[in-house]
Design a protein around this motif. Structure first.
Motif, PDB file in Angstrom:
ATOM      1  N   LEU A 153       0.916  -0.923   0.290  1.00 49.73           N
ATOM      2  CA  LEU A 153       0.018   0.077   0.120  1.00 49.73           C
ATOM      3  C   LEU A 153       0.960   1.042   0.186  1.00 49.73           C
ATOM      4  N   THR A 154       0.171   2.382  -1.045  1.00 50.62           N
ATOM      5  CA  THR A 154       1.064   3.819  -0.857  1.00 50.62           C
ATOM      6  C   THR A 154      -0.381   4.375   0.023  1.00 50.62           C
ATOM      7  N   ILE A 155      -0.500   5.035   0.999  1.00 53.45           N
ATOM      8  CA  ILE A 155      -0.655   6.012   1.430  1.00 53.45           C
ATOM      9  C   ILE A 155      -0.445   7.546   1.481  1.00 53.45           C
ATOM     10  N   THR A 156      -1.234   8.036   0.352  1.00 50.53           N
ATOM     11  CA  THR A 156      -1.094   9.963   0.667  1.00 50.53           C
ATOM     12  C   THR A 156      -2.482  10.940   1.559  1.00 50.53           C
ATOM     13  N   ALA A 157      -2.289  11.637   1.544  1.00 48.15           N
ATOM     14  CA  ALA A 157      -2.627  12.578   1.833  1.00 48.15           C
ATOM     15  C   ALA A 157      -2.375  13.924   1.094  1.00 48.15           C
ATOM     16  N   SER A 158      -3.446  14.817   1.294  1.00 50.90           N
ATOM     17  CA  SER A 158      -3.440  16.030   0.345  1.00 50.90           C
ATOM     18  C   SER A 158      -3.951  17.377   1.124  1.00 50.90           C
ATOM     19  N   ASP A 167      -0.428   8.384   8.546  1.00 51.74           N
ATOM     20  CA  ASP A 167       0.197   6.940   8.606  1.00 51.74           C
ATOM     21  C   ASP A 167      -0.899   6.181   8.367  1.00 51.74           C
ATOM     22  N   TYR A 168      -0.128   4.832   8.683  1.00 54.97           N
ATOM     23  CA  TYR A 168      -0.854   3.608   8.783  1.00 54.97           C
ATOM     24  C   TYR A 168      -1.291   2.721  10.198  1.00 54.97           C
ATOM     25  N   LEU A 169      -1.939   2.753  10.650  1.00 62.54           N
ATOM     26  CA  LEU A 169      -1.890   1.783  11.795  1.00 62.54           C
ATOM     27  C   LEU A 169      -2.307   0.084  11.477  1.00 62.54           C
ATOM     28  N   PRO A 170      -1.094  -0.569  11.415  1.00 66.79           N
ATOM     29  CA  PRO A 170      -1.261  -2.383  11.377  1.00 66.79           C
ATOM     30  C   PRO A 170      -2.308  -2.487  11.954  1.00 66.79           C
ATOM     31  N   ASN A 171      -2.642  -3.130  13.098  1.00 66.76           N
ATOM     32  CA  ASN A 171      -3.292  -3.834  13.936  1.00 66.76           C
ATOM     33  C   ASN A 171      -4.781  -3.333  13.205  1.00 66.76           C
ATOM     34  N   LEU A 172      -5.076  -2.229  13.536  1.00 64.19           N
ATOM     35  CA  LEU A 172      -6.160  -1.912  13.616  1.00 64.19           C
ATOM     36  C   LEU A 172      -7.056  -1.726  12.429  1.00 64.19           C
ATOM     37  N   LYS A 173      -5.928  -1.323  11.620  1.00 63.38           N
ATOM     38  CA  LYS A 173      -5.755  -1.548   9.839  1.00 63.38           C
ATOM     39  C   LYS A 173      -6.719  -0.187   9.711  1.00 63.38           C
ATOM     40  N   TYR A 174      -6.608   1.068   9.717  1.00 58.32           N
ATOM     41  CA  TYR A 174      -6.769   2.117   9.737  1.00 58.32           C
ATOM     42  C   TYR A 174      -5.583   3.227   8.437  1.00 58.32           C
ATOM     43  N   VAL A 175      -6.338   4.279   8.044  1.00 64.20           N
ATOM     44  CA  VAL A 175      -5.473   5.307   7.986  1.00 64.20           C
ATOM     45  C   VAL A 175      -5.444   5.903   8.963  1.00 64.20           C
ATOM     46  N   VAL A 176      -4.554   6.405   9.955  1.00 68.93           N
ATOM     47  CA  VAL A 176      -4.668   8.184  10.047  1.00 68.93           C
ATOM     48  C   VAL A 176      -4.051   9.472   9.797  1.00 68.93           C
ATOM     49  N   ALA A 177      -4.655  10.283   9.910  1.00 72.14           N
ATOM     50  CA  ALA A 177      -4.077  11.231   9.429  1.00 72.14           C
ATOM     51  C   ALA A 177      -4.846  12.353  10.242  1.00 72.14           C
ATOM     52  N   VAL A 178      -4.104  14.239  10.333  1.00 73.67           N
ATOM     53  CA  VAL A 178      -4.759  14.465  11.627  1.00 73.67           C
ATOM     54  C   VAL A 178      -4.512  16.209  10.653  1.00 73.67           C
ATOM     55  N   THR A 179      -5.619  16.179  11.291  1.00 72.03           N
ATOM     56  CA  THR A 179      -5.732  17.943  10.504  1.00 72.03           C
ATOM     57  C   THR A 179      -4.571  18.767  12.029  1.00 72.03           C
ATOM     58  N   GLU A 180      -6.239  19.902  11.632  1.00 74.48           N
ATOM     59  CA  GLU A 180      -5.321  21.591  12.428  1.00 74.48           C
ATOM     60  C   GLU A 180      -5.894  21.390  13.863  1.00 74.48           C
ATOM     61  N   ILE A 232      -7.989  14.565  14.867  1.00 73.08           N
ATOM     62  CA  ILE A 232      -7.724  13.140  14.858  1.00 73.08           C
ATOM     63  C   ILE A 232      -8.672  12.141  13.807  1.00 73.08           C
ATOM     64  N   ILE A 233      -7.850  11.496  12.877  1.00 75.84           N
ATOM     65  CA  ILE A 233      -8.952  11.048  11.345  1.00 75.84           C
ATOM     66  C   ILE A 233      -8.197   9.674  11.353  1.00 75.84           C
ATOM     67  N   LEU A 234      -9.354   8.798  11.354  1.00 75.94           N
ATOM     68  CA  LEU A 234      -8.952   6.818  11.349  1.00 75.94           C
ATOM     69  C   LEU A 234     -10.544   6.521  10.630  1.00 75.94           C
TER      70      LEU A 234
END
Length: 270
Positions: free
Chosen positions: A133-138, A171-184, A187-189
């Motif tokens: 996988l490759t994850i990107t966040a704009s 980033d990626y959460l390997p155990n929960l298998k979620y994508v995590v992202a942060v805004t100002e 926290i997005i899961l």
């Protein structure tokens, strides 16, 4: 590593193919060549090269490479030329050595979303090798997961429109298998695997300060939990452990479609 091995094998076969053509051309010039079923003409060279390297090679480069071999077999072209990459030489300077040669073969895909009208930029990119996988966040909220299988890409794309703040990292959460992202401020899961909806996941808010970065802490266990580190604009670093129990929430019967559920940041120990 596996892709590198595949490329090295393909390159070795290609160089053997070129060597056979040179031997064939040399024998023809000296009148010693006997035509047989193993003769390599342009059509065979073209099809074999495409089989080895796929769409990374272009028609004009294959044709130019073959023409160089046939016109001067004693001075064979360098193999990067099959990809349209040439070694440049300047007056008074020696040509670069093989150790200094760089070959870049890439697949390009533009990341767009119909909702995002203004210019956007990538703020975070993470590779997850064991899942390909490759994850990107704009910056403006487009999260994309690229999955490479069988030498082709397909992607999941999601536009986070619930927050006007810009995304600052992922980033990626390997155990929960979620994508995590942060805004100002949040926290997005994101549950990118959800087949029912692309907008399924959780939002943790509000955060006291502006979050600037996020990364996953690697832990050698298979427990249903992940730990992340976050940094803010005041110099604070937060350590947050998220478990599968945090995702157990009472769902309203009125909710017909999955959506992002809001979790209170005060309920987490950070």
């Amino acid at each position: 590593a596996l892709e590198l091995i595949d490329f090295k094998n393909a390159l070795e076969q290609f160089q053997n193919l070129v060597e056979k053509i040179i031997i064939q051309k040399t024998k023809k010039s000296s009148g010693l060549y006997t035509k047989d079923g193993d003769e390599i003409d342009y059509a065979k060279f073209c099809s074999t090269t495409r089989t080895l390297f796929g769409p990374a090679v272009k028609d004009q480069n294959i044709q130019a490479f073959f023409r160089k071999i046939m016109s001067n077999p004693d001075k064979r072209p360098e193999w990067p030329e099959i990809f349209g990459c040439f070694k440049g030489e300047r007056d008074g300077m020696s040509s670069p050595s093989k150790e200094n040669m760089v070959l870049l073969v890439s697949e390009k895909q533009q990341i767009t979303h119909s909702v995002v009208k203004r210019k956007d930029v990538i703020k975070g990119i993470v590779k997850v090798p064991f899942l390909h996988l490759t994850i990107t966040a704009s910056q403006r909220g487009v999260l994309t997961v690229f999955n490479k299988q069988r030498k082709s890409f397909f992607s999941y794309c999601f536009y986070f429109h619930q927050d006007t703040a810009w995304i600052t990292g992922c980033d990626y959460l390997p155990n929960l298998k979620y994508v995590v992202a942060v805004t100002e401020s949040t926290i997005i899961l994101w549950d990118y695997k959800s087949k029912e909806s692309k907008s399924d996941g959780f939002v943790i808010k509000p955060m006291k300060n502006c979050l600037l970065c996020v990364c996953t802490v690697t832990v050698a266990d298979n427990l249903p939990r992940d730990t992340i580190l976050m940094g803010d604009d005041k110099g604070y670093v937060y350590l947050l452990t998220i478990t599968s129990d945090d995702f157990i929430m009472k769902q309203s019967k009125a909710e017909k479609e999955p959506q992002f559920k809001v979790l209170d940041a005060e309920s987490f120990d950070m």
